[in-house]
Design an enzyme around this catalytic site. Structure first.
Site, PDB file in Angstrom:
ATOM      1  CG  ASP A 347      -3.101 -32.814  27.880  1.00  0.00           C
ATOM      2  OD1 ASP A 347      -2.650 -32.212  27.773  1.00  0.00           O
ATOM      3  OD2 ASP A 347      -3.548 -33.816  28.595  1.00  0.00           O
ATOM      4  CD  GLU A 383      -2.661 -30.676  23.823  1.00  0.00           C
ATOM      5  OE1 GLU A 383      -1.395 -29.528  24.235  1.00  0.00           O
ATOM      6  OE2 GLU A 383      -3.303 -31.362  25.233  1.00  0.00           O
TER       7      GLU A 383
END
Length: 688
Positions: A347, A383
């Protein structure tokens, strides 16, 4: 248990609590502490039995061996040191702290002002000092026995070219499934239920990507509004499975789930959050890292008092510090070696690449992973952005990382929405986004392609809503993406209009087909294959309810059958999943008249039909992919090559996978993707 430390006759370099047969070795990193107390608790976790100062300090690691302390021992830490917030130090021994290496969590955090190192509401804010004991309100760690029966289990290590990812939420995927016993729903045990594994196996996905399952917090402001953290992007324990997903509190359930998936040939990828923790800004609680060594664990602003935030959560984990980087690497290795997971999706991964302030693709985090013999061999997905300056880094990560490609999502949505001048962008996505990824020795599987993900509209909502509808989040519908590249096709939300429903179904099929026919690695949002809707909510981070859960009773079985056949079509055609970028003679771009696209053709803003001829150098079938976002058209077929003839093998408009001989000119229905295969006489005989 002898409640006193004894000396080990050998060196234990590991951090955390490690049971070694006749006792447990405890070790904690803190560069600026003056004393570290190990706190032991009664079996029910309520009573603090004793505080034992860790007797040994070597460098910045405090440690001690406690004979008789075995699995099930409940513990926490109190760390002594300067309380000097203006210079980044926030030690407060009144606060019980969770071991960053805790492998199991005991208890449940209850929000109370005593959890904060300062006096909440005080005129001096975080410069004040709170003397209340936080132990009654916070969680503890539990010593673990590492033994588990992995007999018969093997890592899969499937090539990226053969990978189809399914993004899933443990609770969301299982809470409404009628075949799962109610008392198991929402847990790792439910995820491993034969009904879920059978569904995924028949669908054809090869890897599940689980939204965060490491221990995380429910934000205080959500709890006070009667909501909770549904997605899980507020981590506190990087080694411990989230308690809410354990049906009986035993972490072996996670291992059993992984073992069950591997038995079915499905890899397990974890969405991990090493860019920040759930402690928030300097005004957040003191639960672990802040009280252990705030100045080491978190990036600080130049003034020293405030946390430096590139994540939008109030803090940024300081992975540039060698011991914080070690914690991240130790955590990753733990999930691979002890829990047998197959990879990670990072993330806000750009935050991990900031050595100082700017992103550095040659930074220490990436170097450490690439040289690690355990981590270099698993699936790694970034990401590729954070919210800091220069944070958007699509295409900027080093091998062996793959990257979520949000441009794929937006370009595909805009193309099928019939926006003007979309062919150049679509062409990029069809061949693996080479502008972003064809450099530095990267491969055509570097792009993880998606048309929807947990963050944003589902596929069904993309064709059902023009605007976000996040009112249930309690933020006046201001949260979530404002531009979703969506189109309701005439009515906002649910409708009984058969023409609109038919148009939505056709576009949905075309978008899913585009995902499966492109080079790169496709990722399906869990529930999209059965037409799941979130009622127009594109930010379900706090919707642990019917809005966020997959609606199994309302499943679209026709679309499910279509998705199964579409994934099978992809996996049966190697030309659709190349490791090398398709360049030059390997791909020809065609106009509807069958002629090669010219430079001028690419700039025809209203042109909405394109053919992609993929050439095979062997004796397999060439493929012709035709995408038509516009009106019905006629497409002149190119020459299939000597000894070959075209066969129409797939049409998204009619959801047909039945092969038939192609004509010289083929009708291509509006809003459809069509596939032709040019097979040789030899391959036709083999098929027969």
């Amino acid at each position: 248990m002898d409640l006193s430390f004894s000396k080990l006759d050998f060196l234990k370099p590991e951090l955390g609590a490690e049971y070694i047969g006749d006792g447990t070795h405890f070790a904690l990193f803190s560069a600026h502490a003056e004393r570290v107390d190990l706190c032991l608790f009664s079996d029910d976790g309520r009573e603090e039995i004793v505080r034992l100062p860790l007797p040994t300090r070597e460098g910045d690691v405090w440690s001690g061996f406690l004979p008789g302390a075995g699995p099930g021992t409940i513990y926490g830490y109190r760390v002594h040191g300067p309380y000097d917030p203006k210079n980044g130090h926030r030690f407060n021994p009144n606060k019980l702290l969770l071991d960053p290496y805790a492998k199991q969590i005991f208890g449940q955090l209850t929000w109370h002002d005593a959890l904060f190192g300062y006096c909440v509401g005080h005129e001096e804010a975080d410069l004040s000092f709170d003397e209340r004991d936080s132990a009654p309100y916070t969680v503890r760690a539990v010593v673990q026995d590492p033994e588990f029966d992995w007999e018969g289990e093997q890592a899969i290590r499937r090539p990226w070219t053969d990978t189809v990812i399914y993004e899933a939420h443990i609770r969301g995927l299982t809470l409404m499934h009628p075949a799962i016993p109610e008392h198991e729903r929402g847990t790792f045990r439910a995820m491993a239920h034969p009904a879920i594994i059978e569904h995924l196996s028949k669908l054809g996905v090869t890897a599940v990507e689980l939204l965060p399952v490491q221990y995380f917090l429910d934000d205080r402001y959500l709890v006070e509004r009667g909501l909770r953290n549904y997605w899980g992007y507020q981590p506190l324990g990087y080694f411990a499975p989230a308690r809410r997903y354990l049906s009986n509190g035993n972490i072996q359930e996670f291992k059993s789930m992984v073992k069950a998936f591997h038995a079915a040939g499905i890899e397990v990828i974890m969405d991990v959050v090493y860019n920040h923790t759930g402690e928030g800004s300097e005004l957040g609680p003191t639960l672990a890292f802040r009280g252990i060594d705030n100045l080491s664990y978190y990036r600080q602003s130049p003034d020293g008092r405030h946390t430096f935030d590139t994540t939008g959560t109030g803090n940024t984990l300081n992975v540039a510090h060698p011991m914080v980087l070690r914690m991240v690497l130790d955590s990753l290795r733990y999930w691979v070696t002890a829990m047998h997971v197959d990879g990670f999706r990072f993330d806000l991964a750009s935050a991990l690449g900031r050595e100082q302030i700017e992103f550095d693709r040659e930074g220490g985090f990436f170097d450490a992973i690439r040289q690690d013999p355990v981590l270099a061999g698993v699936k790694l997905i970034a990401e590729p952005w954070d919210i800091g300056d220069g944070g958007y880094q699509l295409g900027g990560f080093p091998p062996p990382f793959r990257e979520w490609n949000d441009r794929f999502r937006d370009d595909v949505r805009r193309y099928w929405r019939r926006d003007a001048d979309q062919l150049p962008a679509l062409a990029q996505r069809l061949v693996g986004s080479p502008t972003e990824f064809n450099h530095s020795g990267r491969v055509a599987t570097s792009s993880v392609n998606l048309v929807s993900a947990h963050d944003g509209f589902t596929l069904t909502d993309t064709v059902s809503f023009n605007e976000r509808h996040n009112e249930a989040n309690g933020e006046d519908n201001r949260d979530g993406h404002a531009d979703n590249c969506s189109d309701n096709l005439g009515v906002e939300g649910a409708t009984d209009n058969e023409a609109i429903l038919a148009a939505r179904s056709r576009r949905r099929r075309a978008m899913m087909a585009t995902l499966m026919l492109c080079q790169g690695v496709p990722m399906v949002l869990g529930g999209d294959e059965i037409g799941n809707s979130q009622r127009g909510n594109n930010n379900c981070y706090c919707q642990d309810n019917e809005i966020g859960w997959v609606d199994w009773p309302g499943s679209d079985q026709d679309f499910l059958a279509y998705c199964r056949a579409l994934i099978a079509l992809r996996l049966a055609n190697p030309l659709l999943r190349q490791d090398s970028f398709l360049t030059g003679e390997l791909v020809t771009w065609l106009r509807p008249d069958g002629q090669a696209m010219t430079e001028e053709d690419w700039h025809q803003a209203e042109q909405q039909t394109i053919g992609v001829h993929l050439h095979d150098a062997g004796d397999q079938a060439d493929l012709l992919l035709i995408f038509n976002a516009g009106v019905d058209c006629r497409f002149s077929m190119p020459g299939p090559g000597e000894g070959r003839r075209w066969h129409r093998v797939f049409d998204s408009a009619t959801a047909s996978f039945r092969a038939r001989d192609a004509s010289d000119v083929e009708d291509i229905i509006e809003q459809s993707a069509v596939v032709f295969a040019a097979k040789s006489a030899h391959s036709l005989a083999s098929d027969a």
